[in-house]
Scaffold this motif. Structure first.
Motif, PDB file in Angstrom:
ATOM      1  N   GLU A 305      60.478  52.590  -1.068  1.00 30.85           N
ATOM      2  CA  GLU A 305      59.476  53.590  -1.450  1.00 30.85           C
ATOM      3  C   GLU A 305      58.561  53.922  -0.274  1.00 30.85           C
ATOM      4  O   GLU A 305      58.249  55.087  -0.030  1.00 30.85           O
ATOM      5  CB  GLU A 305      58.641  53.082  -2.623  1.00 30.85           C
ATOM      6  CG  GLU A 305      59.361  53.090  -3.959  1.00 30.85           C
ATOM      7  CD  GLU A 305      58.470  52.589  -5.079  1.00 30.85           C
ATOM      8  OE1 GLU A 305      58.476  53.196  -6.151  1.00 30.85           O
ATOM      9  OE2 GLU A 305      57.764  51.587  -4.873  1.00 30.85           O
ATOM     10  N   ILE A 312      59.028  55.944  -6.896  1.00 32.53           N
ATOM     11  CA  ILE A 312      60.136  56.027  -7.845  1.00 32.53           C
ATOM     12  C   ILE A 312      59.632  55.736  -9.256  1.00 32.53           C
ATOM     13  O   ILE A 312      58.993  54.711  -9.498  1.00 32.53           O
ATOM     14  CB  ILE A 312      61.248  55.031  -7.467  1.00 32.53           C
ATOM     15  CG1 ILE A 312      61.853  55.434  -6.115  1.00 32.53           C
ATOM     16  CG2 ILE A 312      62.329  54.975  -8.543  1.00 32.53           C
ATOM     17  CD1 ILE A 312      62.878  54.464  -5.589  1.00 32.53           C
ATOM     18  N   LEU A 389      67.484  58.832  -6.769  1.00 38.11           N
ATOM     19  CA  LEU A 389      66.647  59.913  -6.262  1.00 38.11           C
ATOM     20  C   LEU A 389      67.087  61.253  -6.837  1.00 38.11           C
ATOM     21  O   LEU A 389      66.267  62.109  -7.156  1.00 38.11           O
ATOM     22  CB  LEU A 389      66.724  59.951  -4.730  1.00 38.11           C
ATOM     23  CG  LEU A 389      66.099  58.753  -4.004  1.00 38.11           C
ATOM     24  CD1 LEU A 389      66.229  58.925  -2.505  1.00 38.11           C
ATOM     25  CD2 LEU A 389      64.633  58.575  -4.381  1.00 38.11           C
TER      26      LEU A 389
END
Length: 690
Positions: A305, A312, A389
């Motif tokens: 991250e 996330i 993602l």
């Protein structure tokens, strides 16, 4: 390219009867030899254009049809393995090894030539290739008149190669039957072992992947047969000694007892086969080792991250999926298990930037296992993060015309990657779930229209065969194929990237990213969000595309950190790259969350979330002559701000930025630059060197 009617007919004739000869094809389709040769050439061009291997034509007139081509184009059931499939030299190598491993009588050349239906010279050539492969396992093939051909080396090494051979043959049509016949595994033993594996699943609260459920029974059967013949593993690597006491070891004690396996080394080997297995589902346990793995996995996500400048959502769900892959990968690395089927060549062309970031994030797990994660393992984690993602960056459509399920025989990483690749590729379709083969057979909800699957299924629903990793060209062709069959219309997309290349040949482009946006907007008459998303994915955004003269500031004095972040954000606001709230959110994150956003000595990169007011991928930079205190926990003389409305589109920028900053000389030049032009030249030179 597309096949004409003749080429399509020839292809179908061959794949539906792989044992057919060239003369038989000519006779059945009334073709001349020259016409058939031309058709085969066109077929191979077509196959390669769709990312598939070629069909080989042997001097004997027969064809070698790759398994992937059979799976994709075969429409009729084929008969027995011996009469329909021509072995490749690699296939024969695996079969020769299994014969050497399992057949006790004196093996002569005749045994091999008779079994494989090959000449003496072909056998000797295959044997030399196999011997070269066996060197990796410290094994060799010996021959004398009394014993014939036989293997020399440790039993553990023989088992390692045995597993590799089993996996290789299983990929062939009727591979399981072939292994059982050559290795003389009875139906009774196979049935018993398969039942015991299901008991092990229940006891450990796991569900093996379909792929593992094919190979594990064969591996365990062969282990039982080897031990009954007195072929016992005498020594195991040191790492195996820690298996005793684990829940997998306890579960396999019952299995060992059922077959009178009393040697500790064999019990450890059996337990290791469970530990290295990929799972479709599993429950995290409470052992000390699993707790350490879970903590390390949490740290990996945190590192990831920080490096991608994106928070996330559904972190716990991602952690569960990551742990599900990490656990068997951890043991595979620890026990030095060979990974033959690497997907690196399929993943890295699309995710090289993401892969580089994952490699840096994975350090906590490498420290725990005491070894580097090889690319063969790391790419699966890259695929998992890439899938996540994409999942968080895609908006589901409220209304959908078709509902689909995805059937994937591989583990959690590949399944997620495939599921979200398809979900992104077909925003018009509502994807319900991703299932294993076993789950699909038991799936009760029949309210779906389409099945996307890696293997052909017995189903009345419309099905499309798909490979888990396909390049952008293959994706586009696959989309055209699916949409053509669903709607009867093949969609046409304007090649904006091609227009950019033409423009760059005849003009000097000052701001490529801005020009790309203008071209996209001008050519796109229906600017729905999902359509814009598909058009933008044609571009690979790099550092030089976003760090331009207007977004670089060089100060001759220092200012407080909050003022510095306001200042570095101003050019991006002026270009409408971000909104003012994005800057405020970036400052709030630093003040409250205190994320470690220093990517090099004295270089911090401020950012907010993808939903906090970033309109496009953008980057700005500000330098100061001395370091300043940043929120009491960092010091920086270079402040960057990155914005992105999508979790993945900025990864190429980050990779190139990190690459430049890792160069000590480049970092020094950046910090000592007196005007933006010097930094711009540094960025342009970095791009050229790459």
């Amino acid at each position: 390219m597309y096949l004409d009617e003749r080429g399509y007919t020839v292809l179908k004739t061959i794949v539906n009867n792989p044992s057919i000869t060239g003369k038989e094809v000519e006779a059945s389709l009334q073709l001349t030899r020259k016409q058939l040769s031309y058709a085969i050439e066109k077929i191979n061009d077509y196959l390669q254009g769709n990312g598939m291997p070629k069909i080989e034509r042997l001097r004997t007139g027969k064809f070698i049809v790759p398994v992937s081509v059979l799976e994709q184009y075969q429409t009729e059931d084929i008969g027995g393995f011996d009469t329909t499939y021509v072995y490749s030299d690699k296939d024969r190598g695996f079969l020769i090894y299994l014969m050497l491993l399992c057949i006790r009588e004196e093996l002569s050349i005749y045994h091999f030539t008779s079994e494989l239906q090959i000449s003496k010279n072909t056998f000797l050539t295959d044997l030399k290739k196999l011997e070269h492969k066996l060197e990796d396992y410290h094994l060799e093939v010996s021959y004398n008149r009394q014993e014939g051909y036989h293997l020399v080396g440790s039993e553990f090494a023989k088992r390692e190669m045995m597993i590799m051979a089993v996996r290789g043959i299983l990929k062939l049509p009727n591979g399981k039957d072939t292994i059982m016949r050559i290795c003389r595994i009875s139906e009774e033993l196979m049935s018993q072992v398969e039942s015991q594996i299901m008991v092990i699943e229940e006891r450990l609260k796991i569900r093996f992947t379909d792929e593992r459920m094919k190979e594990l029974p064969l591996i365990l059967c062969l282990t039982v047969i080897r031990t009954k013949k007195g072929r016992i593993i005498r020594e195991l690597p040191e790492a195996f000694q820690h298996i005793a006491g684990t829940k997998e070891y306890s579960a396999m004690l019952e299995f060992a007892k059922a077959y009178d396996i009393t040697w500790q080394s064999e019990k450890l080997f059996l337990a290791a086969q469970i530990q290295i297995s990929n799972f479709h589902t599993m429950q995290a346990g409470e052992s000390e080792q699993e707790e350490e793995l879970m903590k390390a996995s949490e740290k990996v996500i945190e590192n990831f991250e920080n490096m991608i400048c994106v928070t996330i959502d559904e972190r716990e769900t991602l952690l569960e999926a990551l742990f599900q892959h990490i656990k068997p990968a951890f043991y595979r690395i620890k026990y030095h298990y060979h990974i033959e089927q690497s997907i690196a060549d399929m993943v890295l062309p699309q995710y090289s930037s993401l892969h580089a970031i994952v490699r840096k994030s994975i350090q906590p797990l490498e420290e725990l296992v005491g070894a580097k994660f090889p690319d063969e393992e790391l790419v699966y984690i890259t695929a998992l993060f890439g899938a996540w993602l994409r999942r968080e960056g895609i908006l589901d459509l409220v209304e959908t015309k078709k509902r689909a399920v995805v059937v994937c025989a591989n583990g959690i990483s590949v399944s997620n990657f495939l599921y979200f690749t398809l979900k992104e590729l077909f925003p018009e379709i509502d994807f319900i779930t991703c299932l294993s083969l076993r789950d699909f057979k038991e799936y009760d909800d029949k309210n779906y229209d389409i099945v996307f699957t890696m293997v052909r299924l017995e189903t009345s629903k419309m099905q499309f065969l798909v490979k888990p990793f396909i390049d952008e060209i293959s994706k586009r062709k696959f989309r055209e194929k699916v949409m053509g069959e669903l709607t009867g219309v093949i969609p046409h997309e304007v090649d904006t990237a091609g227009l950019m290349e033409i423009i760059k040949k005849h003009a000097i482009v000052q701001d490529e990213e801005a020009l790309k946006r203008e071209i996209s907007n001008a050519l796109n008459s229906e600017p729905e969000e999902e359509h814009l998303h598909m058009m933008n994915t044609q571009f690979s955004i790099g550092l030089k595309d976003v760090l331009v003269k207007d977004t670089i500031q060089v100060l001759d004095h220092t200012i407080p950190w909050e003022e510095a972040i306001h200042m570095v954000g101003k050019p991006l606001i002026a270009r409408n790259d971000i909104e003012e709230r994005y800057v405020e959110k970036s400052i709030e994150n630093i003040r409250k969350e205190k994320p470690f956003i220093m990517i090099a000595d004295g270089v911090v990169i401020a950012h907010a979330g993808v939903d906090d007011g970033a309109n496009r991928v953008c980057l700005s930079l500000l330098t100061m002559p001395e370091k300043i205190d940043v929120a009491g926990y960092m010091e920086a003389d270079v402040i960057l701000m990155i914005g992105t409305p999508d979790p993945t589109k900025h990864l190429g920028v980050l990779e190139q930025l990190n690459s430049m900053l890792e160069d000590i000389e480049a970092l020094h030049l950046l910090k000592t630059a007196k005007e933006p032009k010097e930094i711009l030249e540094l960025v342009q030179n970095e791009k050229k060197e790459k």
